[in-house]
Motif scaffolding. Structure first.
Motif: not given
Length: 376
Positions: A195-196, A198-200, A202-203, A205, A219, A224
């Motif tokens: 679930s994380e 996309f954010t990972g 994108d940033k 990480q 997703r 990204v």
């Protein structure tokens, strides 16, 4: 007959009949934390719920909760065990201490490549193996159905075409064997929930997600991550697609249990076929989103092949040293035998033919489950 004898009129009779029918209905809460676009959610839960209601004539209904509306991601075992949900999906690698045997077998995933074969074999093993049945009973749950993802690939922010491209990258990995493989090629494994991702990405990480190609679309990872290497890192199958709270299962009558078993057999096939199709379609559509698709270079293929044997040894080590299981070798060998059994049963069967696959699965597994005694 008693109702009709004491009814004052047709309207009252109808009202009492309707109330009696409503009281007879059984509604089960089911939770899966994937979004509605994910095949496991759409076909494994939403479409399956329709099957259950239709097959039961409305007597048995499934209320589906998606994302984390009912339970947090990591609570899909504890919430099931505690009766917050009646049915859940669960990713077994999130709770290794509770599901050691499951986690040992999940290590072998990197050496497999057929999600349908894997799903059928896992379902058979988890339903029939005494060690696994003892595990479910200790957890106070009843295993009902398996799944396997499409083979995991490398979905990346950067170009990864050959083995040297992976050196120094941060890889989101789904389990210990993939983490070990990442280390072996000079990458750094990062343990984050899907679930994380996309954010990972994108940033920055994480540089790559070890994940099925379907997630490019499901997703929106293609927004990204503009590179995917089709390296085959095997399917993920830890946990279950369907398991039920033990007390809830015992509260159902035999007919209701049979309906669940039969519809799960059908939905297992439909879900897996849809899963494979979703992965293929996402790759085909990815160029429209600026994604470059790479076939793995020979050195990547070889590095994964080398890990097949390592995975077997790692599974034995995990079971003996990390989980202190009494008979890890027996567990792994019995699972290997089940895989071979299903290789034979599925030989020559068209993996796109839902009817043929369902027939094989029902005749060789679900029809043999005694709804009167199973899970007791």
């Amino acid at each position: 007959m008693q109702i009709h004898r004491f009814c004052a009129g047709l309207a009252l009779c109808a009202a009492i009949g309707a109330t009696s029918a409503a009281m007879a209905e059984t509604t089960l809460n089911a939770s899966i934390w994937f979004p509605e676009t994910q095949p496991l959610t759409r076909y494994g839960y939403q479409e399956w719920a329709k099957k259950v209601e239709q097959a039961s004539g409305g007597d048995l209904k499934i209320k589906v909760f998606t994302d984390t509306t009912l339970l947090p991601v990591v609570a899909h075992l504890s919430g099931l065990r505690d009766g917050i949900a009646d049915i859940t999906y669960h990713a077994g690698t999130y709770t290794p201490a509770d599901l050691p045997e499951d986690n040992v077998l999940a290590v072998l995933g990197i050496s497999l490549d057929d999600p349908i074969l894997t799903t059928f074999a896992v379902a058979d093993f988890y339903i029939n193996d005494p060690a696994m049945q003892a595990r479910w009973k200790r957890q106070k749950i009843v295993f009902l159905g398996a799944y396997a993802s499409v083979p995991y690939n490398l979905i990346c922010r950067k170009k990864v075409a050959q083995l040297s491209d992976l050196k120094g990258l941060k890889l989101r990995t789904p389990g210990p064997v993939h983490a070990e493989w990442a280390k072996s090629v000079g990458a750094t494994p990062v343990n984050v929930p899907s679930s994380e991702m996309f954010t990972g990405l994108d940033k920055g990480q994480i540089d790559c997600a070890v994940m099925g190609a379907n997630e490019l679309k499901t997703r929106s990872l293609w927004d990204v991550a503009k590179h995917i290497n089709m390296a085959n890192l095997g399917p993920y199958f830890a946990g279950w697609l369907w398991a039920m709270n033990g007390n809830t299962w015992k509260s159902l009558d035999d007919k209701q249990r049979r309906i669940l078993l039969d519809t799960i057999a059908e939905s297992t096939v439909e879900t897996e076929i849809a899963y494979v199709k979703a992965g293929d379609e996402a790759v085909q559509e990815s160029s429209q989103h600026g994604v470059t698709v790479y076939q793995p270079a020979a050195d990547i293929v070889q590095s994964i092949a080398n890990f097949h044997e390592h995975a077997h040894a790692m599974a034995l080590k995990e079971g003996a040293e990390r989980f202190k299981l009494k008979d890890t070798e027996g567990l792994v060998s019995r699972f290997d035998a089940t895989l071979k059994k299903w290789e034979g049963l599925l030989a020559g069967v068209d993996k796109t033919d839902a009817a043929a696959l369902t027939k094989v699965l029902k005749e060789n597994l679900y029809d043999k489950v005694d709804e009167k005694t199973y899970g007791g």
